[in-house]
Design an enzyme around this catalytic site. Structure first.
Site, short mmCIF file in Angstrom:
data_model
loop_
_atom_site.label_atom_id
_atom_site.label_comp_id
_atom_site.label_asym_id
_atom_site.label_seq_id
_atom_site.Cartn_x
_atom_site.Cartn_y
_atom_site.Cartn_z
N SER A 130 44.11 34.87 79.69
CA SER A 130 43.81 35.49 78.40
C SER A 130 44.50 36.83 78.19
O SER A 130 44.57 37.29 77.05
CB SER A 130 42.29 35.69 78.26
OG SER A 130 41.62 34.45 78.26
N ASP A 356 35.13 30.60 76.08
CA ASP A 356 35.85 30.54 77.35
C ASP A 356 34.89 30.58 78.54
O ASP A 356 35.02 29.80 79.48
CB ASP A 356 36.82 31.72 77.42
CG ASP A 356 37.57 31.81 78.73
OD1 ASP A 356 38.47 30.99 78.94
OD2 ASP A 356 37.27 32.72 79.52
N HIS A 398 44.28 29.93 74.70
CA HIS A 398 44.62 28.83 75.61
C HIS A 398 43.54 27.77 75.49
O HIS A 398 42.54 27.95 74.79
CB HIS A 398 44.70 29.34 77.06
CG HIS A 398 43.44 30.06 77.49
ND1 HIS A 398 42.26 29.39 77.76
CD2 HIS A 398 43.18 31.39 77.65
CE1 HIS A 398 41.32 30.29 78.08
NE2 HIS A 398 41.86 31.50 78.02
#
Length: 542
Positions: A130, A356, A398
């Site tokens: 990240s 995440d 991502h």
């Protein structure tokens, strides 16, 4: 299919396991005997699909009139770890929370006019982290994993590679252009994503000087919390978590005074919140640490806001104390009310950061509820801004090795079982699975039977193929949703660092300003002159 997942919720004996297996097998046979899954009657009529497609086609044709206004406002929504499978699963969850089957539901981001893909690799990593990705979509250059706000010439954790390799972010470009700027996140405000907006650090984990090697401090490198207040003076709005990194070591937290793990961490003895409060008191600056304080503010009387609602990251939305902790949507609403007072406009970075974390922990339910909450925040921002002067982008840094499958029927709860058993170990399995992570469990040397546990629990860790203490990121491209002025410049497949260049071009800030006019319209540069000519000719002919 909702009933199928419920009948197997919490049996706890071997007999019940047998019964459960039979129920699943019988229900699968029953569904097969029906011939087709149940779905809305109107979908049997070809006219339904043709009408829907024709309506979509008419709307698409209207997009030929491209929005070439100058963007007064810029908003970037970043779903940390929000890969395409997460977007799809969140869409289904959103619909099911509203009593629908879910698949046909629209997320707010689904309504955006333009969608492209971004390649997420870091300069030194095929599957990114990240920090390197944040440097790409905020600073416009790709970087090494684990570093924020520095070029790829900087080496992670090596302090002496910082100087001379700093890169600036679009937040700074906007601030330098006279716009108000803000950061809203569900993580620590000095976490990887937000820190790339203001910090230059060769290590994303240098949250305070407590987390830094002594030699790095002695060499003059600054911790990220300190850089938040020193690098870009007067960031207008900062909201998220991270109180403990701003306070002197062992200073008790205001909300958790008897919990040592939440106490301050700073070795330099500084109280950064106190320093900020003293500095901003005469500038209509306000510090808040709970929801009541936040929502009691009158935005018209607030020019600067610092909101730190937890010592570390904010709680998952499913576990949030709704009386004391603000939601992401509530924070975004207050932020926009403050920022939009500036006649020159604003730049706002919003991170749904705990999507995440849910995936890393193998807790898909936590991750997907976080994604749905971020979508609510996108909807709220849409109501408070105009597509004519606000460029809004939604993307991810991502993906994750998260997926769902198993030939589930229409309307199956997204957290439910596949309508079949494994033909290898003859055990049921959930639709949601991970490629790796903490959900890998065996019982007596065999795969755990999910029918023996509550797989719909908020913190259930979905089964994974490879055992890891933390699930990993995925390396595939992520979606980029865009609407507003010059949103059409996000098309096809791009490098991730292209995103801030588009935003800056649309707003006439940063390095691309020669195409701008004082009238508020962005006249196209020679690069786009041929497109403009074609559009003009088409209009004359029509």
């Amino acid at each position: 299919m909702l009933w199928l997942s419920r009948v197997t919720l919490q049996p706890h004996t071997e007999d019940n396991m047998t019964v459960t297996a039979l129920l699943i097998l019988c229900s699968s046979l029953f569904l097969g005997s029906l011939g087709k899954p149940q779905f809305p009657e109107q979908e049997k009529d070809p006219k339904f699909w043709n009408t829907w497609a024709q309506r979509t086609l008419r709307n698409a044709l209207m997009l030929q009139n491209l929005n070439q206004n100058q963007a007064k406002n810029l908003i970037l929504f970043l779903g940390d770890g929000m890969g395409v499978p997460t977007v799809t699963a969140a869409r289904i969850l959103k619909g099911q929370l509203n009593g629908q089957s879910g698949e046909e539901t629209q997320l707010e981001m689904d309504k955006f006019h333009f969608v492209s893909l971004a390649k997420t690799y870091n300069t030194n990593a095929q599957v990114p982290d990240s920090a390197g990705t944040a440097t790409a979509y905020l600073c416009g250059v790709k970087a090494n994993e684990g570093t924020v706000g520095v070029s790829a010439a900087a080496v992670r954790s090596q302090c002496n590679t910082t100087q001379g390799n700093e890169v600036t972010s679009i937040l700074k470009w906007a601030k330098d252009a006279g716009k108000s700027v803000g950061i809203v996140t569900t993580t620590r405000v000095n976490h990887a994503t937000p820190s790339a907006a203001y910090a230059h650090s060769v290590d994303r984990d240098w949250y305070s000087d407590n987390e830094m090697p002594v030699e790095a401090v002695q060499a003059g490198c600054k911790d990220i919390a300190r850089q938040l207040f020193e690098n870009i003076p007067n960031i207008d709005v900062i909201m998220g978590g991270g109180r403990k990194y701003m306070s002197p070591k062992n200073k008790s937290d205001v909300e958790y005074p008897n919990m040592a793990k939440h106490s301050g961490t700073r070795k330099d003895g500084r109280d950064l919140v106190e320093e900020w409060t003293d500095k901003m008191k005469a500038k209509k600056g306000h510090y808040v640490w709970n929801k009541k304080q936040l929502l009691s503010l009158n935005p018209s009387n607030v020019d600067y806001l610092l909101g730190l609602f937890e010592p570390g990251d904010l709680s998952y939305d499913l576990e949030r104390n709704t009386e004391t902790d603000p939601s992401l949507t509530e924070m975004v609403e207050v932020a926009i009310k403050i920022l939009r007072k500036n006649p020159s406009g604003f730049y706002l970075l919003v991170e749904g950061g705990r999507i995440d974390h849910g995936h890393h922990e193998g807790k898909a339910k936590q991750a997907l509820y976080e994604a749905v909450e971020m979508d609510r925040a996108i909807g709220r921002a849409d109501l408070m801004t105009s597509i004519h002067d606000t460029l809004t982008i939604v993307t991810a840094d991502h993906s994750h090795v998260f997926n769902f499958g198993g030939y589930t029927q229409r309307g199956n709860t997204i957290f439910g079982l596949a309508p079949m058993m494994s033909d290898v170990d003859q055990k049921p399995f959930t639709s949601i699975l991970y490629g790796n992570g903490p959900g890998y469990k065996t019982v007596n040397g065999a795969r755990e039977n999910v029918s023996t546990i509550n797989y719909q629990d908020n913190n259930y860790q979905a089964q994974s193929a490879v055992p890891l203490s933390m699930e990993t990121h995925g390396g595939e491209d992520v979606a980029v949703f865009a609407k507003g002025p010059l949103a059409h410049l996000l098309h096809g497949v791009h490098e991730q660092n292209y995103i801030p260049h588009v935003m800056a071009y649309a707003a006439c800030i940063g390095q691309n300003r020669e195409h701008c006019t004082k009238s508020g319209a962005a006249s196209l540069s020679p690069v786009f002159s041929s497109i403009a000519t074609l559009v003009t000719v088409c209009r004359l002919l029509c």
